[in-house]
Every structure is written in structure tokens, then in C-alpha cells.
Write a protein that holds these residues in place. Structure first.
Motif, PDB file in Angstrom:
ATOM      1  N   UNK A 132      23.157 -48.318 -16.470  1.00  0.00           N
ATOM      2  CA  UNK A 132      23.485 -49.319 -15.759  1.00  0.00           C
ATOM      3  C   UNK A 132      24.100 -50.577 -15.996  1.00  0.00           C
ATOM      4  N   UNK A 133      23.403 -51.212 -17.524  1.00  0.00           N
ATOM      5  CA  UNK A 133      23.397 -52.438 -17.562  1.00  0.00           C
ATOM      6  C   UNK A 133      25.243 -52.183 -18.729  1.00  0.00           C
ATOM      7  N   UNK A 134      24.970 -50.379 -19.457  1.00  0.00           N
ATOM      8  CA  UNK A 134      26.530 -50.642 -19.910  1.00  0.00           C
ATOM      9  C   UNK A 134      27.534 -49.983 -18.680  1.00  0.00           C
ATOM     10  N   UNK A 135      27.967 -50.238 -17.637  1.00  0.00           N
ATOM     11  CA  UNK A 135      28.744 -49.557 -16.696  1.00  0.00           C
ATOM     12  C   UNK A 135      28.638 -51.255 -15.782  1.00  0.00           C
ATOM     13  N   UNK A 136      27.729 -51.937 -16.594  1.00  0.00           N
ATOM     14  CA  UNK A 136      28.340 -53.139 -15.214  1.00  0.00           C
ATOM     15  C   UNK A 136      28.417 -54.517 -16.174  1.00  0.00           C
ATOM     16  N   UNK A 137      28.493 -53.608 -17.635  1.00  0.00           N
ATOM     17  CA  UNK A 137      29.295 -55.000 -18.403  1.00  0.00           C
ATOM     18  C   UNK A 137      30.809 -55.064 -18.680  1.00  0.00           C
ATOM     19  N   UNK A 150      33.599 -52.938  -8.718  1.00  0.00           N
ATOM     20  CA  UNK A 150      32.010 -53.249  -8.025  1.00  0.00           C
ATOM     21  C   UNK A 150      31.795 -53.689  -7.270  1.00  0.00           C
ATOM     22  N   UNK A 151      32.764 -54.571  -6.808  1.00  0.00           N
ATOM     23  CA  UNK A 151      32.624 -55.319  -5.773  1.00  0.00           C
ATOM     24  C   UNK A 151      33.225 -54.237  -4.548  1.00  0.00           C
ATOM     25  N   UNK A 152      33.582 -53.488  -4.122  1.00  0.00           N
ATOM     26  CA  UNK A 152      33.410 -52.339  -3.747  1.00  0.00           C
ATOM     27  C   UNK A 152      32.055 -51.427  -3.046  1.00  0.00           C
ATOM     28  N   UNK A 153      31.105 -50.796  -4.012  1.00  0.00           N
ATOM     29  CA  UNK A 153      30.328 -50.446  -4.163  1.00  0.00           C
ATOM     30  C   UNK A 153      29.267 -50.366  -5.289  1.00  0.00           C
ATOM     31  N   UNK A 154      28.308 -50.743  -5.915  1.00  0.00           N
ATOM     32  CA  UNK A 154      27.571 -50.211  -7.013  1.00  0.00           C
ATOM     33  C   UNK A 154      26.182 -50.487  -6.837  1.00  0.00           C
ATOM     34  N   UNK A 155      26.430 -48.536  -6.431  1.00  0.00           N
ATOM     35  CA  UNK A 155      24.463 -47.257  -6.084  1.00  0.00           C
ATOM     36  C   UNK A 155      24.182 -47.053  -7.616  1.00  0.00           C
ATOM     37  N   UNK A 156      22.957 -46.790  -7.352  1.00  0.00           N
ATOM     38  CA  UNK A 156      22.058 -45.950  -8.510  1.00  0.00           C
ATOM     39  C   UNK A 156      21.684 -45.184  -7.211  1.00  0.00           C
ATOM     40  N   UNK A 157      21.338 -44.406  -7.800  1.00  0.00           N
ATOM     41  CA  UNK A 157      20.263 -43.031  -7.409  1.00  0.00           C
ATOM     42  C   UNK A 157      19.273 -42.102  -7.873  1.00  0.00           C
ATOM     43  N   UNK A 158      18.651 -40.850  -7.432  1.00  0.00           N
ATOM     44  CA  UNK A 158      18.510 -39.981  -8.048  1.00  0.00           C
ATOM     45  C   UNK A 158      17.978 -39.147  -7.300  1.00  0.00           C
TER      46      UNK A 158
END
Length: 327
Positions: A132-137, A150-158
Motif C-alpha cells: 500500500x505504501x509503495x503504491x501510494x508513493x 489515486x484522485x479517482x479512487x484509492x481502495x484497499x480490501x480483502x
């Protein structure tokens, strides 16, 4: 949650599993397989490694529509599979990841985190946090598509254990790592998960988490299997990375959340409590409840009508998470 006890009455088709299922029903079990990617028309599927903090290469499988224009802003969903922290892998929820990417213009990342007992708590959790930290950096920009927004959507789930990771990571991202991210989370996708070890339940939630004690057997998850997984995982009950319900605040985690609760499931009440807590924090929420159906039924028998209905709900839920303005 006493008001939900009636949901644990087994669905006739699932009682005495699997003997009442339709003839020739396909039944899938959990394993750690990583198979070669099976191509699918209209989908672009890739695999790559993301370095963990100890430099371990975390394998990630990505999914997106192959016909998308590169100028179109592409939201991101990072997904963590289930398996009790000790099994599961990229194949476990490959089908739902494909379904989401096939029907919605989004990039889905399916994370192959390390598993216990070879890698006990908190290794798997930290692997998922690191992705998550990598993807948002800025570190991800040479790997992810150039039109990721990420402005259009940044979702985590499982699902299940992956949902547990989701809730804990959402807290850490909002409360500890916020300054490290290019964008904060906008959505949480929580499927049949745990948010508190039964030995660490706060007194204030004593009447809100009952299913873990009352639903002791059934397909998919039982009291015995929960203990087995917990012993292998080795997480201290009071550590917030295992029991994120114990975080002092649940504010500011995301703008929208969707939860999926199975009625005949020890994790039913925890899943519904997530929705209740986040709604109380001003998050826009949606919940889907499946009376009489066991933990993660959609993964074990993906071809039955109940699972097909769940898949429609899954797509509807992701679309809800992507709707509206993103702050």
C-alpha cells in the motif's frame, strides 16, 4: 449482535455441506498455489515484485481492461486474499479480481503476502502495508500504468484474513503514514473479516461480537479452525495489527466503505460492526448480508446461484466505492 442471531440458521442447500448442494457442484479448497497466468480476452494481466522493508520480493498480480485509453484516469484497488493467515495465494481470489477488472475501469492489485507459520505475525500484515505504501508513493510510478489516478479512487480490501489486514492497514495509513502517501485512502472493501481477537474484546463491544462464540461449526470456518489458524499465526491478541478494533480512534479511514457479512459465520458480527463503526464516523457505507450462508461461501462454491448473486453485489459495491467526488 443479538439482533442478527437469526441469520445463523443454515440455508437448506448449505446445511450438511456438501451433500445438499446441486449435483456436480464445483467445490474449491484453499491452497498456496501460484500458477502461470491464464490469459483472458479483454484483460491485461501482469505480475511483478514489490520490495518489502526487509527486501523480500512480494509478488503482485495486476488486472486491468486491455482496451482502456491511456488518457483515462484509472483508480486503484489493492486486494488481500483470505486463508486464515496461513494459506491462500494469488489463485485464491483470482476470479473476483478478474471479475472486478473486467467490468469496471480500475487497476486491481492482488497481493501474495508471506504466510505463517514460516512467516509468523506480523510478516504478512507488514507485506500488505508495504505494498500500500509503495503504491501510494513515487516508487510505484515506473511499474504501474502512467494513468493511475489515486484522485479517482484509492481502495484497499480483502476477504477474511485479508479483511483483517485491510482494517488494520487503513488505521495505520490514516494515523501513522499519512505524510508518506501521495493520496489518502478513499474506500474500504471488507469481506467476512475479523477485527478483534476474541480474548481481547473490549467490554463496550461485549454485546456486539457474539457470533464468534455462538457459531462454532459450519463449512468454511469453525471454532476449531479459528484456533488452528491463530496458533499458527502467533499474533498477540491485544496487538492492534491483529485486533484493529483496539485502535483508540476509527476516524478518517476513508470516505466510503462496503462490507459483506455471511449469516452462518463466526465472523458475522465483526463484519457488521465495521459498518456500524465507520458509519458512526461519517463514512458513507453499504452492507450486504447473506442469511444462512457460511464464511466465504462465494470462494468455495463459485458456480452456485448464491455466489453468482454475491458477485453482482461485489461489482455493485466497488462501483459504490468509486461513485461521487473524491476529496
Amino acid at each position: 449482535m443479538a439482533e442478527y442471531r437469526h441469520l445463523a440458521t443454515p440455508h437448506p442447500q448449505w446445511e450438511n455441506f456438501p451433500h445438499n448442494l446441486p449435483p456436480n457442484t464445483r467445490i474449491l479448497g484453499l491452497n498456496r498455489d501460484r500458477l502461470p497466468i491464464s490469459p483472458q480476452s479483454g484483460l491485461e494481466l501482469k505480475e511483478f515484485d514489490v520490495p518489502a522493508r526487509d527486501r523480500y520480493p512480494i509478488r503482485v498480480r495486476s488486472y486491468k481492461q486491455s482496451t482502456l485509453e491511456t488518457r483515462d484516469a484509472l483508480p486503484l484497488l489493492i486486494y488481500f486474499h483470505g486463508g486464515g493467515f496461513v494459506t491462500g495465494g494469488l489463485e485464491t481470489d483470482d476470479g473476483p479480481c478478474r471479475d472486478i477488472a473486467s467490468n469496471i475501469p480500475i487497476l486491481v492489485l492482488n497481493v501474495e503476502y508471506r504466510l505463517a507459520p514460516e512467516h509468523p505475525f506480523p510478516v504478512g500484515f507488514m507485506d500488505c502495508l508495504d505494498v500500500v505504501l509503495w503504491a501510494a508513493s513515487h516508487k510505484s510510478q515506473s511499474t504501474l500504468p502512467s494513468n493511475i489516478s489515486l484522485d479517482s479512487g484509492f481502495i484497499i480490501g480483502g476477504t477474511s484474513a485479508g479483511a483483517n489486514f485491510t482494517f488494520g492497514i487503513a488505521h495505520l495509513v490514516a494515523q501513522t503514514h499519512k505524510s508518506e502517501l501521495l493520496h489518502h485512502l478513499t474506500g474500504i472493501l471488507f469481506l467476512a473479516g475479523t477485527i478483534c481477537h476474541e480474548d481481547a474484546r473490549p467490554a463496550k463491544y461485549a454485546d456486539r461480537i457474539l457470533s464468534i462464540d455462538e457459531v462454532t461449526s459450519g463449512p468454511g470456518l469453525s471454532k476449531a479452525s479459528i484456533k488452528y489458524f491463530a496458533d499458527k499465526y502467533g499474533a498477540p491478541p491485544s496487538d492492534v495489527r491483529r485486533s484493529p478494533l483496539l485502535f483508540e480512534s476509527h476516524a478518517g479511514l476513508a470516505q466510503r466503505a462496503v462490507v459483506y457479512a455471511c449469516g452462518w459465520d463466526p465472523r458475522r458480527d465483526e463484519t457488521l460492526l465495521v459498518e456500524e463503526i465507520l458509519r458512526g464516523e461519517g463514512v458513507q457505507t453499504r452492507k450486504y448480508i447473506y442469511p444462512g450462508l457460511p464464511h466465504g461461501f462465494w470462494g468455495s462454491c463459485p458456480d452456485v446461484e448464491e455466489s453468482k448473486a454475491w458477485k453482482r453485489d461485489l461489482l455493485e459495491g466497488v462501483e459504490f466505492l468509486l461513485s461521487g467526488e473524491v476529496a
